[in-house]
Each structure stands twice: as C-alpha cells, then as structure tokens.
Write a protein that holds these residues in place. Structure first.
Motif, short mmCIF file in Angstrom:
data_model
loop_
_atom_site.label_atom_id
_atom_site.label_comp_id
_atom_site.label_asym_id
_atom_site.label_seq_id
_atom_site.Cartn_x
_atom_site.Cartn_y
_atom_site.Cartn_z
N GLU A 235 35.72 -41.06 34.18
CA GLU A 235 34.24 -41.24 34.18
C GLU A 235 33.59 -39.72 34.65
O GLU A 235 32.85 -39.07 33.80
CB GLU A 235 33.66 -41.95 35.00
CG GLU A 235 31.97 -42.04 34.89
CD GLU A 235 31.45 -43.57 35.28
OE1 GLU A 235 30.18 -43.45 35.77
OE2 GLU A 235 32.34 -44.35 35.79
N GLU A 238 34.22 -37.51 31.70
CA GLU A 238 33.40 -37.83 30.28
C GLU A 238 31.84 -37.31 30.77
O GLU A 238 31.32 -36.90 29.62
CB GLU A 238 33.46 -39.51 30.19
CG GLU A 238 32.37 -39.76 29.25
CD GLU A 238 32.53 -41.38 29.14
OE1 GLU A 238 31.45 -41.86 28.64
OE2 GLU A 238 33.25 -42.07 29.79
N LYS A 239 31.48 -37.63 32.06
CA LYS A 239 29.92 -37.39 32.15
C LYS A 239 29.51 -35.80 32.96
O LYS A 239 28.43 -35.47 32.81
CB LYS A 239 29.47 -38.33 33.02
CG LYS A 239 29.81 -39.60 32.48
CD LYS A 239 29.00 -40.75 33.51
CE LYS A 239 29.14 -42.10 32.61
NZ LYS A 239 28.30 -43.27 33.19
N THR A 240 30.29 -35.42 33.40
CA THR A 240 30.13 -33.97 34.01
C THR A 240 31.21 -32.86 33.96
O THR A 240 32.19 -33.19 33.34
CB THR A 240 30.03 -34.13 35.68
OG1 THR A 240 29.14 -32.90 36.06
CG2 THR A 240 31.12 -34.52 36.26
N ARG A 241 30.85 -32.07 34.41
CA ARG A 241 31.77 -30.63 34.30
C ARG A 241 32.61 -30.30 35.60
O ARG A 241 32.05 -30.16 36.59
CB ARG A 241 31.19 -29.29 33.86
CG ARG A 241 31.89 -28.03 33.57
CD ARG A 241 30.96 -27.19 32.59
NE ARG A 241 29.90 -26.29 33.54
CZ ARG A 241 29.95 -25.41 34.08
NH1 ARG A 241 30.85 -24.66 34.05
NH2 ARG A 241 28.90 -25.02 34.62
N SER A 309 27.49 -29.51 39.61
CA SER A 309 28.19 -30.86 39.31
C SER A 309 28.30 -31.68 40.30
O SER A 309 28.48 -32.98 40.32
CB SER A 309 29.42 -30.38 38.57
OG SER A 309 29.19 -29.79 37.28
N GLN A 312 26.73 -35.21 41.04
CA GLN A 312 26.91 -36.21 40.16
C GLN A 312 28.40 -36.65 40.15
O GLN A 312 28.75 -38.20 40.26
CB GLN A 312 26.75 -35.75 38.86
CG GLN A 312 26.96 -36.86 37.70
CD GLN A 312 26.86 -36.28 36.40
OE1 GLN A 312 26.48 -35.23 36.13
NE2 GLN A 312 26.59 -37.07 35.09
N ILE A 316 29.61 -40.56 41.25
CA ILE A 316 30.42 -41.31 40.35
C ILE A 316 31.58 -42.02 41.25
O ILE A 316 31.91 -43.13 41.10
CB ILE A 316 31.14 -40.60 39.37
CG1 ILE A 316 30.14 -40.10 38.08
CG2 ILE A 316 32.17 -41.09 38.36
CD1 ILE A 316 30.55 -39.09 37.27
#
Length: 347
Positions: A235, A238-241, A309, A312, A316
C-alpha cells in the motif's frame, strides 16, 4: 579478572566470515548472468532479491530459511508457526525491491518420515501465504537421516523460495541526505540471531520457564512468529513515495547499507532494550553494540522516505495495526551510526 562479554561469534556465528563467503559466492555465480537465452538479469547479488527482466515484467526471486529456530520448535513439540516464519523470511525480503509476492515453494528436510509434523508445518506455510496474499505452488519433502541432526524423529529443516513481480522498483539509489528513516515494530526476535539467543536463554531456562523480562514462557517468546509486512508495504508503494525498504534480519541495522553505501544512516530514535532483548542482554552479559548488530531490537522493517512522505507512511502502517515511527535520518557520509544509551556507536 574481567569476564569476557558474549558475542554472536562466541555462539558460533561469525558475521564477517559469512559476508566474505557470500561475496565469494556472488563473484563466482555472476558469470551465469549471461547464460539465459530469454530474459535479462538486472540484479543478481547483494540486494534483498535478484531481479530478472522478462518482456515488460520484472521478476524478483529470493530464497531463505528459518535457521535454528527449528530447534526451538522441536523442543516445544510445536510446529504450526515455523511455516509462517519461513514465508515471512522470504516475502519480507522480496518486498524490499518493490515486488509483490506471487508464488512460493517450500523445502522440508526430515530425519524420519512424520506425517503429523509435515501437516503442522504446512498449516503455518498456508497461514503465511494468506497473510502475504500469494499462492504456494509446490515444494519438496526429503527424508535425510544421515544429514539432519537433532533429537528424536521430529528433527527437520525448513526453507523456501518466493517469486514476486516488481510493481515499483525500489533499490535505494535515490536515498539522499534529508530523508527520514522510519522503523516498523517487530513481533520479537523474528527468525534471526537464534544461535546466540538459544545459547544464552536455554543454558539458563527450560522452554517452559518464565523469566524476569518476558510476558510468556521462554519457549513461547522464542517461537513467536515473524511479522509479515507485505500488505502495508504494498500500500505504501501504491500511495506514496519512498526511497528505500529494508528488512532488519541477520546483521540487524547494518543491513541498511545494502540499500545505498554512499550515505550515512543516523539512528538516534531506536527503541530501548526491553522484553526478550533485555533478557538476552542481561543473561548473556552482551554489549549494547553487539545487541543492535545482531538482533532487530524491536524494529523489524525500515522505510527510508522523503520528509514529505513520512506521515502518510506512518498512517498506512497504523491502518494495518503496526506501529511505525521515525528512528533516524540520512546524512552525508557512510555507514550506520546509532545513538545507544546516550552514546554514538558505529555499527
């Protein structure tokens, strides 16, 4: 006369010699990278998984085992968790290159045929595969009475291999000063350092005994399954760097240098020594540096990310009920420097 502090080397594992042997193997096998008639080897040694380009897909491959944790399972006569460990030791490495685990095969070597033992191990493998969202597609069971040592008919060894498909390649080359190092909690020892842990704890306690710093019996603490990080890491990708992913296993925090040797990993927020780690340190009279070079010390996985990042990533992991927090930063230089008990140590 001062008593000599115990080390991993004293227990029979010389990490320096192992690394030298691994480098020799890597040098020898690198010649094979030009053998394939289909596909192209992108990375074959030195990272957490080998990478092979096949058409538009990049495949990641890794193999690992459970180590001497199997001896604890034999002492406990409990075999339904080591399969989870076997899967975890493989998938937690393959995700470090940005690959989603897809398929797994296992290898069980037995001293004697034992259907109940195999069924219990298989149950753990299935649970590990469920947590990793992948399939077990085959394996091998061998009976090797002249090879597998141990007491009684329950002696065995366990290893596996995972194949993953790279979703976002992360090799650590983009790590740079200013990045944040985030640590994700472990479930305990995971499956590393057991030669030293067993030597210390099982020379003083039976597996059914309690000890001052443990909440379970010694055996239960030693058999706690390795945490699997697949779902939150996928995840995160997929959603952050992120710039780097590290499974903290054998060699502990020195593993960070696998990602990028051209920066310095400053660890000034590592957790204090508690639980089973405290018990091992106290009973073994082990230096603090040796503890953080050998065991994960409560941090089973690390994410190196840009500051933007970090929050986030933490959210997660929290969503997946895993505690994640900043434990350090990237600076100019090289190596791993940890602040332990108020003093800086080069690991």
């Amino acid at each position: 006369m001062l008593k000599k502090k115990m080390t991993y080397r004293d227990a029979g594992v010389d990490v320096g010699k192992i690394r030298a042997a691994q480098k020799s193997i890597g040098d020898i096998i690198s010649i094979t990278h030009r053998f394939p008639r289909k596909g192209r080897v992108l990375s074959g040694f030195g990272h957490y998984a080998g990478l092979v380009k096949l058409g538009s897909q990049t495949i990641a491959l890794h193999s690992d085992g459970v180590g001497t944790k199997v001896l604890v399972a034999q002492l406990m006569n409990k075999f339904d968790t080591v399969g989870i460990d076997c899967v975890a030791m493989n998938v937690n490495d393959v995700i470090c290159v940005g690959a989603r685990p897809v398929a797994f095969i296992d290898y069980i070597a037995l001293r004697q045929p034992n259907e109940k033992l195999i069924e219990e191990i298989a149950g753990g493998l299935v649970e590990g595969a469920r947590q990793s969202q992948m399939a077990i597609v085959g394996g091998e069971t061998a009976v090797l009475p002249d090879v597998i040592a141990g007491e009684g008919d329950n002696a065995f060894d366990l290893a596996g291999m995972v194949m993953g498909v790279v979703e976002r390649q992360v090799l650590g080359n983009s790590i740079k000063p200013g990045d944040v190092i985030l640590g994700v909690e472990s479930s305990g020892l995971h499956s590393n350092g057991y030669t030293l842990a067993r030597k210390v704890l099982l020379s003083k306690y039976s597996v059914d005994e309690n000890a001052e710093h443990l909440v379970q019996t010694v055996g239960e603490e030693l058999l706690t399954p390795t945490r699997i990080y697949v779902k939150p890491v996928m995840e995160v990708l997929e959603k952050t760097r992120v710039h780097g992913l590290a499974n903290i296993t054998g060699g502990a925090f020195t593993k960070l240098t696998r990602l990028n040797k051209n920066v310095r990993y400053m660890l000034d927020g590592l957790p204090s020594v508690t639980g089973i780690f405290k018990q091992i340190q106290v009973d073994g009279d082990i230096d603090i540096e040796e503890m953080y070079r050998t065991f994960n010390m409560g941090v089973g996985f690390c994410v190196v990310a840009p500051k933007a990042s970090a929050e986030q990533v933490i959210r997660i992991f929290g969503k997946h009920k895993m505690r994640c927090s900043p434990i350090g930063r990237i600076e100019k230089g090289a190596g791993v420097v940890a602040t332990l008990e108020g003093k800086k140590h080069m690991l």
